[in-house]
Motif scaffolding. Structure first.
Motif, PDB file in Angstrom:
ATOM      1  N   SER A 105       0.818  -1.222   0.000  1.00  0.00           N
ATOM      2  CA  SER A 105       0.000   0.000   0.000  1.00  0.00           C
ATOM      3  C   SER A 105       0.848   1.267   0.000  1.00  0.00           C
ATOM      4  O   SER A 105       0.378   2.336  -0.390  1.00  0.00           O
ATOM      5  CB  SER A 105      -0.934   0.008   1.221  1.00  0.00           C
ATOM      6  OG  SER A 105      -0.181  -0.015   2.427  1.00  0.00           O
ATOM      7  N   ILE A 106       2.099   1.176   0.431  1.00  0.00           N
ATOM      8  CA  ILE A 106       2.961   2.359   0.536  1.00  0.00           C
ATOM      9  C   ILE A 106       3.146   3.059  -0.800  1.00  0.00           C
ATOM     10  O   ILE A 106       3.357   4.274  -0.860  1.00  0.00           O
ATOM     11  CB  ILE A 106       4.337   1.963   1.120  1.00  0.00           C
ATOM     12  CG1 ILE A 106       5.154   3.193   1.539  1.00  0.00           C
ATOM     13  CG2 ILE A 106       5.139   1.117   0.128  1.00  0.00           C
ATOM     14  CD1 ILE A 106       4.674   3.878   2.776  1.00  0.00           C
ATOM     15  N   PHE A 107       3.038   2.312  -1.904  1.00  0.00           N
ATOM     16  CA  PHE A 107       3.312   2.898  -3.212  1.00  0.00           C
ATOM     17  C   PHE A 107       2.103   3.606  -3.807  1.00  0.00           C
ATOM     18  O   PHE A 107       2.148   4.041  -4.957  1.00  0.00           O
ATOM     19  CB  PHE A 107       3.856   1.830  -4.162  1.00  0.00           C
ATOM     20  CG  PHE A 107       5.143   1.232  -3.671  1.00  0.00           C
ATOM     21  CD1 PHE A 107       6.256   2.038  -3.467  1.00  0.00           C
ATOM     22  CD2 PHE A 107       5.239  -0.117  -3.366  1.00  0.00           C
ATOM     23  CE1 PHE A 107       7.443   1.511  -2.988  1.00  0.00           C
ATOM     24  CE2 PHE A 107       6.421  -0.657  -2.884  1.00  0.00           C
ATOM     25  CZ  PHE A 107       7.525   0.159  -2.694  1.00  0.00           C
ATOM     26  N   ILE A 117      11.845  11.354  -2.149  1.00  0.00           N
ATOM     27  CA  ILE A 117      12.727  10.292  -2.638  1.00  0.00           C
ATOM     28  C   ILE A 117      13.657   9.851  -1.512  1.00  0.00           C
ATOM     29  O   ILE A 117      13.937   8.658  -1.338  1.00  0.00           O
ATOM     30  CB  ILE A 117      13.529  10.770  -3.860  1.00  0.00           C
ATOM     31  CG1 ILE A 117      12.584  11.215  -4.983  1.00  0.00           C
ATOM     32  CG2 ILE A 117      14.475   9.683  -4.350  1.00  0.00           C
ATOM     33  CD1 ILE A 117      11.590  10.143  -5.420  1.00  0.00           C
ATOM     34  N   GLY A 118      14.124  10.815  -0.723  1.00  0.00           N
ATOM     35  CA  GLY A 118      14.921  10.467   0.453  1.00  0.00           C
ATOM     36  C   GLY A 118      14.118   9.684   1.471  1.00  0.00           C
ATOM     37  O   GLY A 118      14.599   8.705   2.047  1.00  0.00           O
ATOM     38  N   TRP A 122      14.968   6.023   2.934  1.00  0.00           N
ATOM     39  CA  TRP A 122      15.225   5.909   4.375  1.00  0.00           C
ATOM     40  C   TRP A 122      14.144   5.101   5.088  1.00  0.00           C
ATOM     41  O   TRP A 122      14.450   4.145   5.812  1.00  0.00           O
ATOM     42  CB  TRP A 122      15.330   7.319   4.953  1.00  0.00           C
ATOM     43  CG  TRP A 122      15.436   7.395   6.448  1.00  0.00           C
ATOM     44  CD1 TRP A 122      16.054   6.491   7.287  1.00  0.00           C
ATOM     45  CD2 TRP A 122      14.907   8.423   7.293  1.00  0.00           C
ATOM     46  NE1 TRP A 122      15.935   6.907   8.598  1.00  0.00           N
ATOM     47  CE2 TRP A 122      15.244   8.089   8.627  1.00  0.00           C
ATOM     48  CE3 TRP A 122      14.199   9.594   7.049  1.00  0.00           C
ATOM     49  CZ2 TRP A 122      14.894   8.884   9.715  1.00  0.00           C
ATOM     50  CZ3 TRP A 122      13.854  10.399   8.127  1.00  0.00           C
ATOM     51  CH2 TRP A 122      14.195  10.045   9.438  1.00  0.00           C
ATOM     52  N   LEU A 123      12.889   5.464   4.881  1.00  0.00           N
ATOM     53  CA  LEU A 123      11.798   4.856   5.641  1.00  0.00           C
ATOM     54  C   LEU A 123      11.222   3.613   4.968  1.00  0.00           C
ATOM     55  O   LEU A 123      11.097   2.551   5.605  1.00  0.00           O
ATOM     56  CB  LEU A 123      10.682   5.881   5.863  1.00  0.00           C
ATOM     57  CG  LEU A 123      11.082   7.162   6.605  1.00  0.00           C
ATOM     58  CD1 LEU A 123       9.902   8.133   6.650  1.00  0.00           C
ATOM     59  CD2 LEU A 123      11.578   6.855   8.013  1.00  0.00           C
ATOM     60  N   VAL A 124      10.861   3.733   3.697  1.00  0.00           N
ATOM     61  CA  VAL A 124      10.196   2.616   3.015  1.00  0.00           C
ATOM     62  C   VAL A 124      11.166   1.449   2.822  1.00  0.00           C
ATOM     63  O   VAL A 124      10.862   0.304   3.171  1.00  0.00           O
ATOM     64  CB  VAL A 124       9.602   3.074   1.670  1.00  0.00           C
ATOM     65  CG1 VAL A 124       8.992   1.893   0.923  1.00  0.00           C
ATOM     66  CG2 VAL A 124       8.557   4.172   1.898  1.00  0.00           C
ATOM     67  N   ILE A 191       5.094   2.623   8.724  1.00  0.00           N
ATOM     68  CA  ILE A 191       4.885   1.613   9.771  1.00  0.00           C
ATOM     69  C   ILE A 191       3.624   0.779   9.501  1.00  0.00           C
ATOM     70  O   ILE A 191       3.454  -0.296  10.076  1.00  0.00           O
ATOM     71  CB  ILE A 191       4.870   2.223  11.192  1.00  0.00           C
ATOM     72  CG1 ILE A 191       3.727   3.206  11.403  1.00  0.00           C
ATOM     73  CG2 ILE A 191       6.193   2.895  11.494  1.00  0.00           C
ATOM     74  CD1 ILE A 191       3.650   3.700  12.845  1.00  0.00           C
ATOM     75  N   MET A 192       2.777   1.269   8.587  1.00  0.00           N
ATOM     76  CA  MET A 192       1.653   0.434   8.136  1.00  0.00           C
ATOM     77  C   MET A 192       2.132  -0.712   7.245  1.00  0.00           C
ATOM     78  O   MET A 192       1.418  -1.697   7.060  1.00  0.00           O
ATOM     79  CB  MET A 192       0.648   1.279   7.345  1.00  0.00           C
ATOM     80  CG  MET A 192      -0.134   2.294   8.141  1.00  0.00           C
ATOM     81  SD  MET A 192      -1.233   3.250   7.038  1.00  0.00           S
ATOM     82  CE  MET A 192      -1.754   4.571   8.129  1.00  0.00           C
ATOM     83  N   MET A 193       3.336  -0.584   6.680  1.00  0.00           N
ATOM     84  CA  MET A 193       3.854  -1.592   5.758  1.00  0.00           C
ATOM     85  C   MET A 193       3.931  -2.981   6.386  1.00  0.00           C
ATOM     86  O   MET A 193       3.910  -3.989   5.679  1.00  0.00           O
ATOM     87  CB  MET A 193       5.248  -1.201   5.256  1.00  0.00           C
ATOM     88  CG  MET A 193       5.273  -0.098   4.236  1.00  0.00           C
ATOM     89  SD  MET A 193       6.977   0.329   3.775  1.00  0.00           S
ATOM     90  CE  MET A 193       7.522  -1.173   2.965  1.00  0.00           C
TER      91      MET A 193
END
Length: 308
Positions: A105-107, A117-118, A122-124, A191-193
């Motif tokens: 869903s993150i995308f 993009i950073g 970093w996170l994803v 964090i939902m990932m």
């Protein structure tokens, strides 16, 4: 009995290979998870690919281009691994484009600035690494081996993303504001990932029993938060969670409740970019048909020469 051999291998932490007997449920769970993982790598090229022509320097353009190519390669590894379970790549693509199969869903969130993009790196990618490191020990051999290579490349992606955010955080007031804004928008989706709480997931228990998953959704999410919060604090950024607090008793961060309504809306196709992502994939897939046909014709011709 075939399943007793399967269970024996699972209990001994031995890999299940494509020609081994396996329960239908194990096979179908792997197809769902691995194809979703492959789709996520391919769809995940879109939000970053959108910035290749707008990267602020030649160096950043080259790095981003290489990263997007890496993601394409990851998708191909995973499609190939999934094909060992008896499903064709054509069927997987059809399932994606018709909505039968999901991707992360993150995308389905837009990349509005270069700082995004950073944040993705970093996170994803950081969240992906936490999950994928444990998948290196998954019980299915082809999946496990694919993850070993993928994790090496994802770790570079995470460092590259953090470098972008660090540079912006140390820059002008406007640049630091851009970095904070990206963190504000990408923190909760990241964090939902890890998916729903394990108590709310009807698949986690069996996946853990079969050792497809080696850690729970909640433990992986906690690990990501514990690793990432200090990274944000180090560069002067504030994680957008008023309930975030270090707990001396548990040696973990306590954090606020996830907006599960938003999570399920995005998963079920109601995110900001769901429709756009699939339409773009269909267009690219259709336009690339001649390339696939040409490659197949060349491969067939080469094979026929060897036989002759």
């Amino acid at each position: 009995m075939p399943n007793s051999i399967f269970e024996d291998k699972i209990n001994k932490d031995l890999k299940i290979e494509p020609r081994d007997e396996m329960p239908d449920g194990y096979r179908s769970h792997l197809i769902r998870q691995m194809s979703q993982h492959a789709h996520s790598e391919i769809i995940g090229m879109q939000p970053e690919g959108n910035w290749i022509t707008r990267a602020p320097s030649l160096r950043s353009k080259m790095i981003l281009l290489a990263k997007v190519q890496d993601e394409a390669g990851h998708g191909l590894y995973l499609y190939s691994a999934c094909e060992t379970l008896g499903i064709s790549r054509e069927q997987m693509i059809k399932d994606l484009q018709t909505g039968k199969a999901k991707y992360s869903s993150i995308f389905n969130y837009p990349t509005l600035t270069w700082a995004d993009i950073g944040a993705i790196g970093w996170l994803v990618d950081g969240a992906a690494i936490v999950n994928q490191v444990s998948l290196q020990k998954t019980s299915y051999g082809p999946y496990s081996r694919a993850m070993i290579k993928i994790c090496k490349e994802e770790s570079f992606h995470q460092r590259q993303g953090y470098e972008i955010i660090c540079t912006l955080a140390k820059g002008t007031d406007e640049q630091k504001k851009m970095a904070q804004d990206a963190l504000d928008r990408w923190w909760w989706p990241s964090i939902m990932m890890f998916g729903p709480h394990d108590k709310d997931s009807n698949r986690s228990e069996k996946a853990l029993e079969w050792k497809i998953k080696r850690e729970t959704n909640d433990s992986l999410r906690q690990s990501f938060i514990d690793k990432t919060v200090p990274q944000a604090e180090l560069i002067g950024l504030k994680v957008p969670d008023d309930k975030l607090k270090w707990n001396e008793k548990t040696n973990h961060y306590d954090f606020g409740e996830i907006d599960w309504e938003e999570f399920w809306n995005v998963v079920n196709g109601k995110g900001l970019c769901n429709k756009e992502r699939i339409e773009h994939h269909k267009k690219a897939h259709d336009e690339g048909e001649w390339v696939r046909k040409a490659a197949l014709a060349y491969s067939t011709k080469k094979m026929n020469k060897k036989v002759a």
